[in-house]
Structures are given as structure tokens and as C-alpha cells.
Design an enzyme around this catalytic site. Structure first.
Site: not given
Ligand code: GAR
Length: 192
Positions: A20, A22, A112, A114
Site C-alpha cells: 500500500g 501507492n 491502474n 503498472h
Molecule cells: C507497485 O509496484 C505496482 O506498480 C504493482 O504492485 C506494486 C504495489 O506496491 N502493481 C502491479 O504489479 C499490478 N500488476 P504498493 O502496494 O506499495 O503500492
């Protein structure tokens, strides 16, 4: 931090499955006057997601969903979002694929982030794949969500240089920093 939530902010739900970072970052930006969204709901398919702690910390409602029957679950979330008057959905490390019907009902209002330079490396293990292919750059992308995995129209993208010494972990860290820059900027871009 000054709280500057005004009446015109777009009500946003953030979907997470893990750490989490982001989500935390979006909460931070949502409190600045210049950013026209507020985070009103956190949804997770994983009751152990670390990011759920931000619900308590920032006093934001959370909902944990069990994903046994996909279509039924998606319908339930959809109704819940409508009830809560959510206008925008931000997927932030959400590791489930939403149904076509769900996406149709929120058309143009689901985005989203990515960790790759889409259309390169859709799906998982993006950093490992970029390093194995000897790519000079990787990066991150914020895009609209469609029913096909990691394919919708790109809103913003940032490039990150891959150093010879980079491992998937060091590259992930560098890219995550940039994710925290582009996600709030991308939301601002589509809402302005
Ligand atoms: C982030 O790097 C995001 O881009 C990726 O998961 C991570 C979540 O980090 N998303 C994906 O791979 C979606 N396919 P967070 O939980 O610290 O935000």
C-alpha cells in the site's frame, strides 16, 4: 500536513492487495488543494494486506472482499461503490482481475499503475523480465483499465534507467519512487 479537502473533490476508492505505498502516497496528495480527488474507501482482496493499516491511520473506510465467486463478488463491490457514491477507482497493487461487467459499469473511471513501460511486460515479474532481456530502461505506467490485462489507454509513463548492478529488487525500489510521482499526476491529468 494541512487538511484541505474541499467540497469538489472526486470521491475515489483505492484497491490494494499488499503493502500500500501507492495508497499512502495517494492519500497524501489527496489532501493538497491542487489535487482534485479524495480517498474515501480502501478495498482489499487480502485481509492481511499491510496497506490496510492506512484505513485506521487516516480514518478511511475499508472493505475486505473474499474472491470465491468472481462475478458475484464483483457485483457486490459494484453495488457497494455505487452506494458510497464512488466516482473513480484507482488500482494500486491490486492483484485480481476485475470482470468485464464491472469494468463496463465504471467505464473510463478505473485506472491502474503498472511497474513497466507498457505495452512491454504486461502481467507479473516485470523487473526480472526487463533485466533478463538486457533492457536499458524500464519504468512505470498509469493507464485506463479495460477487460484485457494491462492494455488500456496510457495516461502517463516515466522511464527509469536500468544499471548493470540492478537486481529486480533494486529496480523495483527505483521504479516505486517514480510511481509515487506519476500516480497523483495522472489522476490530476484525467480529472482536470
Ligand atoms: C507497485 O509496484 C505496482 O506498480 C504493482 O504492485 C506494486 C504495489 O506496491 N502493481 C502491479 O504489479 C499490478 N500488476 P504498493 O502496494 O506499495 O503500492
Amino acid at each position: 500536513m494541512k487538511k484541505l479537502i474541499g467540497p469538489k473533490k472526486v470521491k475515489t476508492a483505492v484497491f490494494i492487495s499488499g503493502k500500500g505505498s501507492n495508497l499512502k502516497n495517494l492519500i497524501k496528495f489527496s489532501r493538497f488543494k491542487k489535487y482534485p480527488f479524495s480517498i474515501n474507501l480502501i478495498i482489499s482482496n487480502n485481509k492481511k494486506a499491510k496497506g490496510l493499516k492506512y484505513s485506521k491511520k487516516y480514518n478511511i473506510e475499508k472493505k475486505i472482499i473474499k474472491y470465491d465467486k468472481k462475478l458475484k463478488t464483483d457485483k457486490m463491490i459494484l453495488n457497494f461503490l455505487i452506494k458510497k457514491k464512488i466516482e473513480l477507482i484507482c488500482l494500486a497493487g491490486f492483484m485480481k482481475i476485475l470482470s468485464k461487467n464491472f469494468i463496463k459499469n465504471f467505464k473510463g473511471k478505473i485506472i491502474n499503475i503498472h511497474p513497466s513501460l507498457l505495452p512491454k511486460y504486461k502481467g507479473l515479474n516485470t523487473h526480472l523480465r526487463a533485466i533478463k532481456n538486457n533492457d536499458k530502461f524500464s519504468g512505470c505506467t498509469v493507464h485506463h483499465v479495460t477487460s484485457k490485462l494491462d492494455t488500456g489507454k496510457i495516461i502517463l509513463q516515466i522511464k527509469v534507467k536500468i544499471d548493470k548492478k540492478d537486481t529486480p529488487e533494486t529496480l523495483a525500489k527505483k521504479i516505486l519512487k517514480k510511481e509515487h510521482l506519476i500516480y497523483p499526476a495522472a489522476i490530476k491529468k484525467i480529472l482536470n
